[in-house]
Design a protein around this motif. Sequence first.
Motif, short mmCIF file in Angstrom:
data_model
loop_
_atom_site.label_atom_id
_atom_site.label_comp_id
_atom_site.label_asym_id
_atom_site.label_seq_id
_atom_site.Cartn_x
_atom_site.Cartn_y
_atom_site.Cartn_z
N LYS A 62 11.17 -24.63 21.75
CA LYS A 62 9.75 -24.27 21.58
C LYS A 62 9.60 -23.04 20.68
O LYS A 62 8.71 -22.98 19.82
CB LYS A 62 9.10 -24.02 22.94
N PRO A 86 4.62 -26.99 21.45
CA PRO A 86 3.93 -25.78 21.89
C PRO A 86 2.59 -25.53 21.19
O PRO A 86 1.82 -24.68 21.65
CB PRO A 86 4.93 -24.66 21.56
N GLU A 90 -0.34 -30.18 22.83
CA GLU A 90 0.24 -30.82 24.03
C GLU A 90 0.28 -32.34 23.96
O GLU A 90 1.00 -32.97 24.73
CB GLU A 90 -0.56 -30.38 25.27
#
Length: 508
Positions: A105, A216, A219
């Motif tokens: 992420k 990130p 979604e």
Amino acid sequence: MRKKFYLTTPVYYVNDVPHIGHTYTTVAADALARYKRMRGYEVFFLTGTDEHGDKIQQAARKKETTPIELANRVVSRFQSLWKTLHISNDDFLRTTEERHIKVVKEVFLKLYRQDDIYKGTYEGWYCTPCETFWLESQLEGKRVCPECGQAVKKIKEESYLFRLSRYQNRLLQHLEKNPEFVLPPTRKNEVVQFIRGGLRDLSVTRLRLPWGIRCPVDEKHTIYVWVDALLNYISALSYPSDSLFLSFWPANVQLVGKDILKFHAIIWPALLMALGLEPPRLVFAHGWWKMTGEKMSKSKGNIVDPNPLIKDYGADALRYFLLREVPFGEDGSFSLPLFVKRVNSDLANDLGNLLNRTVPLVTRSCGGRIPHPQDGNSAGFEDLTKNTLSRLDQFMDRLSFSEALSAIWQMVKAANLYIDRSAPWRLAKEEEKQKELHTVLYNLLETLRILALILFPFIPSSAQKIWEEIGMEENLDSQILEARDIWGGLVPGREVKKGPPLFPRIKE
């Protein structure tokens, strides 16, 4: 401060159980890791499992279980097999671990913020088994995947894309300046030609795929499994600021099968360049093991399960066969008769026989203790040993495992010939020949000691048995291999300990 050496295997996909292909890569990596440790390096050896993506979800659905439950089951099979094969990895990373997800992420966010990742639309032909998009030109008029032969489907959807095209020239320059970045050379040429054909920006997210790492910045999207998987090599080192990462990156050697080379030689270094990191020193693509001339695959039903081979013949026999039979980088054919022939010839007849002839002679003629030799009479074995060790470094740095073992076997064969010519059983019967007998037996035992050292990376359990039978007490994995002054390390007076046959002959 000791020199660092970072070595990786791919993370293996958990949609199916481990087979001989996984074993081949991991055993090769283990041999190299053990060798480098014996040469004084501080080694970090990483392996692990790739657990996200469409294939895992589909495989779990077929087995009426959840993706994580399937992954847990298959991961335990990998870990159990590596333990049985004496794999000495320093870490085992699962891409479902939080330490990995966190880094993936962070990397995505960094690349998005610096405009190396952008939102767009992706259209292309998609292969679900390979999790790969293909260009129309790459399909050559067919609607099947060039890698696995399965049907591909046309997909057009919103996606986040990595600006792979931005790094095309830098990749070509890197390959030109670093001719050994990709080996063997034939594989490097394939990579260069592919890049010169033009790189398109790479889709790095998927819509409507619940089993994966959530994007990130959006979604609705899941991060593409190949980008997720490739980042394991730095997430295991706690990128970006941990001392482990700062000590060991860039990787010295990354081993991959030739079918996943493009991901590792194009996408992976481009991602690293975007992160401001050096690419690995070497990406080495080994060949495939085939059955009756065909690549092994589950769909063809020609997969070789290593577990029965290990159960019937031992882990070291399988390790030796895989590393000796075929030059690393080329394809090889696996068959049980070929395996049995190699094990009987090299391990039973040559190495096992050398140990089984020497130790009983010491037991009968020297009271079971290592005799004192005549000074300076090594019968040429001291020079042979030093010459072998100097060649081993060259072979192992080139990942020429079969050549390394061939060089070691010259010592094994020379020692067996020495027994035949010196006939110590005859010397034992003549009172005036006792000094000569003791020198012959010492030379044989000392050769076996050095053979145990240099065979430890390849057949660790058997090498340890040789080590103990000739009276050595320390563990082999604590030894440092120094070419200079290596001859004469065996201490006279120590007791030898005869054991069962090292490699019993297999009935053909």
